[in-house]
Design a protein around this motif. Sequence first.
Motif, short mmCIF file in Angstrom:
data_model
loop_
_atom_site.label_atom_id
_atom_site.label_comp_id
_atom_site.label_asym_id
_atom_site.label_seq_id
_atom_site.Cartn_x
_atom_site.Cartn_y
_atom_site.Cartn_z
N ASP A 9 0.86 -1.17 0.00
CA ASP A 9 0.00 0.00 0.00
C ASP A 9 0.90 1.23 0.00
O ASP A 9 1.62 1.48 0.96
CB ASP A 9 -0.90 -0.02 1.23
N GLY A 10 0.89 2.00 -1.08
CA GLY A 10 1.76 3.15 -1.22
C GLY A 10 1.45 4.29 -0.27
O GLY A 10 2.31 5.12 0.02
N ALA A 11 0.23 4.33 0.25
CA ALA A 11 -0.15 5.41 1.16
C ALA A 11 0.52 5.26 2.52
O ALA A 11 0.55 6.21 3.29
CB ALA A 11 -1.67 5.43 1.33
N GLY A 12 1.06 4.10 2.82
CA GLY A 12 1.68 3.87 4.12
C GLY A 12 3.10 4.36 4.24
O GLY A 12 3.79 4.05 5.20
N PHE A 13 3.57 5.15 3.26
CA PHE A 13 4.96 5.61 3.26
C PHE A 13 5.02 7.13 3.11
O PHE A 13 4.18 7.74 2.46
CB PHE A 13 5.73 4.97 2.10
N ASP A 14 6.05 7.73 3.70
CA ASP A 14 6.31 9.16 3.57
C ASP A 14 7.39 9.32 2.50
O ASP A 14 8.58 9.23 2.79
CB ASP A 14 6.76 9.74 4.91
N THR A 23 12.18 8.00 -2.38
CA THR A 23 12.60 7.12 -1.30
C THR A 23 11.65 7.23 -0.13
O THR A 23 11.00 8.26 0.08
CB THR A 23 14.03 7.44 -0.82
N ALA A 24 11.58 6.14 0.64
CA ALA A 24 10.75 6.12 1.85
C ALA A 24 11.27 5.06 2.80
O ALA A 24 11.72 3.99 2.37
CB ALA A 24 9.29 5.83 1.49
N LEU A 32 7.98 -6.01 4.02
CA LEU A 32 8.68 -5.78 2.76
C LEU A 32 9.30 -7.06 2.26
O LEU A 32 9.65 -7.95 3.05
CB LEU A 32 9.80 -4.75 2.97
N PRO A 33 9.48 -7.17 0.94
CA PRO A 33 10.29 -8.29 0.43
C PRO A 33 11.72 -8.15 0.95
O PRO A 33 12.11 -7.08 1.43
CB PRO A 33 10.25 -8.11 -1.08
N LYS A 34 12.51 -9.20 0.81
CA LYS A 34 13.90 -9.10 1.27
C LYS A 34 14.67 -8.09 0.42
O LYS A 34 14.26 -7.77 -0.70
CB LYS A 34 14.57 -10.46 1.29
N ASP A 35 15.77 -7.60 0.96
CA ASP A 35 16.58 -6.59 0.27
C ASP A 35 16.95 -7.05 -1.13
O ASP A 35 17.24 -8.24 -1.36
CB ASP A 35 17.86 -6.31 1.06
N ILE A 62 15.22 -2.17 -2.47
CA ILE A 62 14.94 -2.22 -1.03
C ILE A 62 16.24 -2.55 -0.31
O ILE A 62 16.93 -3.50 -0.66
CB ILE A 62 13.86 -3.27 -0.71
N GLU A 63 16.55 -1.72 0.69
CA GLU A 63 17.76 -1.95 1.48
C GLU A 63 17.53 -1.46 2.90
O GLU A 63 17.22 -0.29 3.12
CB GLU A 63 18.96 -1.23 0.86
N ALA A 64 17.64 -2.36 3.85
CA ALA A 64 17.54 -2.04 5.28
C ALA A 64 16.29 -1.23 5.61
O ALA A 64 16.35 -0.24 6.32
CB ALA A 64 18.79 -1.30 5.75
N GLY A 65 15.16 -1.64 5.06
CA GLY A 65 13.90 -0.98 5.38
C GLY A 65 13.62 0.30 4.61
O GLY A 65 12.64 0.99 4.87
N THR A 66 14.47 0.62 3.65
CA THR A 66 14.26 1.80 2.81
C THR A 66 13.90 1.36 1.39
O THR A 66 14.58 0.52 0.81
CB THR A 66 15.52 2.68 2.75
#
Length: 85
Positions: A9-14, A23-24, A32-35, A62-66
Motif C-alpha cells: 500500500d503506497g499510502a503507508g509511506f512518507d 525514497t521512503a 517488505l520483500p527481502k533486500d 529495497i535496502e535495510a527498510g528503505t
Amino acid sequence: MMRYPFALDGAGFDWKREGQCLTAKKTGIQVLPKDGSYEVCVVLAPCGGKAEENLVQTTCAIEAGTLRILDAKNVTASVIKEIRF
C-alpha cells in the motif's frame, strides 16, 4: 498483500524526492520483500478527472527498510496507490 505475487500500500509511506528517485523508510506493519532490486508496477491513483488508474513500470530497490523507486520522474509521490512486485 493478498493480491498479485506481492503488493504494498503506497499510502503507508512518507515519500521523499531525491533527484529522479523517490525514497521512503518503512513505517507501520507492512512487510517488505527481502533486500534487493525488483521490477515493479507502480499504481497511481486517478487524478485530473480521469477514472482509471495509471500504471508505471520501473525498478524498486529495497535496502535495510528503505524503498527507492528508481527512474520516478513520471511518478508523483502523493498519488502512489500501490506497488506491485
